[in-house]
Enzyme design. Structure first.
Site, PDB file in Angstrom:
ATOM      1  CG  HIS A 139      -1.898  -1.128   1.226  1.00 30.03           C
ATOM      2  ND1 HIS A 139      -2.239  -1.815   2.372  1.00 30.03           N
ATOM      3  CD2 HIS A 139      -2.583  -1.708   0.214  1.00 30.03           C
ATOM      4  CE1 HIS A 139      -3.112  -2.761   2.066  1.00 30.03           C
ATOM      5  NE2 HIS A 139      -3.330  -2.729   0.760  1.00 30.03           N
ATOM      6  CG  HIS A 297      -3.685  -5.079  -8.935  1.00 31.69           C
ATOM      7  ND1 HIS A 297      -2.852  -6.105  -9.345  1.00 31.69           N
ATOM      8  CD2 HIS A 297      -3.460  -4.937  -7.609  1.00 31.69           C
ATOM      9  CE1 HIS A 297      -2.164  -6.552  -8.312  1.00 31.69           C
ATOM     10  NE2 HIS A 297      -2.506  -5.864  -7.250  1.00 31.69           N
ATOM     11  CB  ALA A 299       4.451  -3.527 -11.586  1.00 30.49           C
TER      12      ALA A 299
END
Length: 382
Positions: A139, A297, A299
């Site tokens: 995150h 969504h 790499a």
């Protein structure tokens, strides 16, 4: 779609070019998941990589039964993109880094948190203190600037001013999602739930509450950071990539699970690279049922977390890891996490995005580059 959608079995496919980094373990997990009861089709994205039992970067379509464990513990994890009023050309990184401050701890402004909860329909759950915090793992929040435009009209329609900074927030439902999954697994294991039962309805209600929490969390993270840097902002996109929802695939009604897979039926989306790579704003070009209405969504990892520090710590100090090849900075005072999330641990974003282009699933609208990435000011949090 050329050779970019590769069939692995009668129920499994993966979107990839011949040169896309794909681990055998991830594809094995994908095929194994395709054999679950009621599973009709699974699709791996170009960012596919192994997860804890189930692959990440994939979508799964089942009938009559759905599987909360496929979504995982970070229910509602997703990306929110904000347009700020900060002129990119005036940014001084030392000043920006200082102003960003520390948002690891609970919000001081209880009224703002309560208002955001009300606006997003979030009910008290005992996890309010984590609202407005990013969390650990992959995150992040990142100030970005547009450095390449492919479709000026589309950018203008979204309200993006290429002269001003963008803010991307990637986070989810924090401890609430973990609690929801744990309660489910403790009660039912990994065998999933029959649809249209009281147990399924209760699980979906908890799942949907976690989705609302995750959206509220991203809103508050952005609000805190914008306040710290004395900027205004407007949310342009907010899209989950970890969730399950009823869907119809090739005329068949069922349940579409996404674990690290961005919907292709939600309009334009931003697909981020690692903290040392570009991100791409893209627009889906068609609704492809073979690939389960989904896109990459991000790499996608190519190194497991436990291997990162051993591979890199003799080559770069944590301080050096706080600077990237693109000239951006990274705020991450957790010495383990800064290695785990190194750019080298991820696939190149161009290879991921070009696989989606080659499959005819997207068109490129713009490219952005990182300016400052916020991971954590303190120890790695929940």
């Amino acid at each position: 779609m050329g050779n970019f959608v590769k069939k692995l079995s009668d129920r499994a496919c993966v979107v990839a070019s011949d040169t896309t980094w794909m681990e055998d373990a991830a594809m094995a997990q994908l095929i194994t998941t395709s054999q679950l009861e009621g599973m009709q089709r699974v699709a791996g994205m170009p960012d596919l990589h192994p997860g804890r039992g189930y692959p990440v970067g994939a979508a799964f379509f089942s009938v009559q039964r759905f599987y909360p464990a496929l979504v995982g513990n970070d229910i509602g994890c997703g990306m929110a993109l904000w347009q700020t009023d900060v002129q990119a050309s005036t940014v001084r990184l030392d000043k920006l880094e200082k102003r960003v401050g520390n948002i690891d701890g609970p919000m001081d402004d209880a009224d703002a948190r309560a208002q955001a909860m009300s606006d997003t329909g979030v009910q008290p759950s005992g996890h309010e203190a984590s609202l407005g915090t990013i969390g650990g793992g992959n995150h992040f929040a990142e100030f970005q600037q547009v450095d390449m435009v492919h479709a000026p009209e589309a950018l203008a329609a979204l309200g993006i001013d290429r002269q001003r900074l963008l803010l991307l927030v990637h986070s989810g439902s924090r401890g609430l999602g973990e609690r929801v999954l744990r309660q489910h697994v403790d009660a039912f294991g990994h065998r999933g739930l029959e649809a249209d039962t009281p147990e399924a309805a209760a699980c979906l209600a908890q799942h949907d509450a976690a989705l609302r929490y995750a959206r509220c969390n991203r809103q508050l993270v952005a609000q805190r950071l914008l306040g710290n840097v004395r900027a205004e902002g407007r949310c342009l996109l907010d899209v989950h990539h970890n969730f399950v929802a009823p869907s119809v695939i090739d005329g068949q009604a069922g349940w579409l699970h996404r674990k690290g897979a961005t919907p292709s039926d939600a309009g334009p989306v931003l697909i981020p690279g690692s903290r040392g790579d570009h991100s791409h704003l893209v627009r889906p070009t068609r609704l492809c049922h073979e690939t389960l209405l989904s896109l990459a969504h991000g790499a996608g990892r190519k190194w497991i977390r436990s291997a990162c520090k051993d591979r890199l710590f003799k080559l770069m100090t944590p301080t050096q890891m706080g600077r990237t090849a693109l000239g951006s900075r990274v705020i991450c005072n957790d010495r383990q996490l800064i290695y785990e999330e190194a750019p080298q641990a991820y696939k190149g974003i161009d290879s991921v995005v070009q696989s989606l282009v080659g499959a005819g699933l997207i068109e490129l609208l713009a490219r952005t580059k990182p300016v400052l990435t916020y991971k954590t000011r303190g120890e790695c949090c929940e």
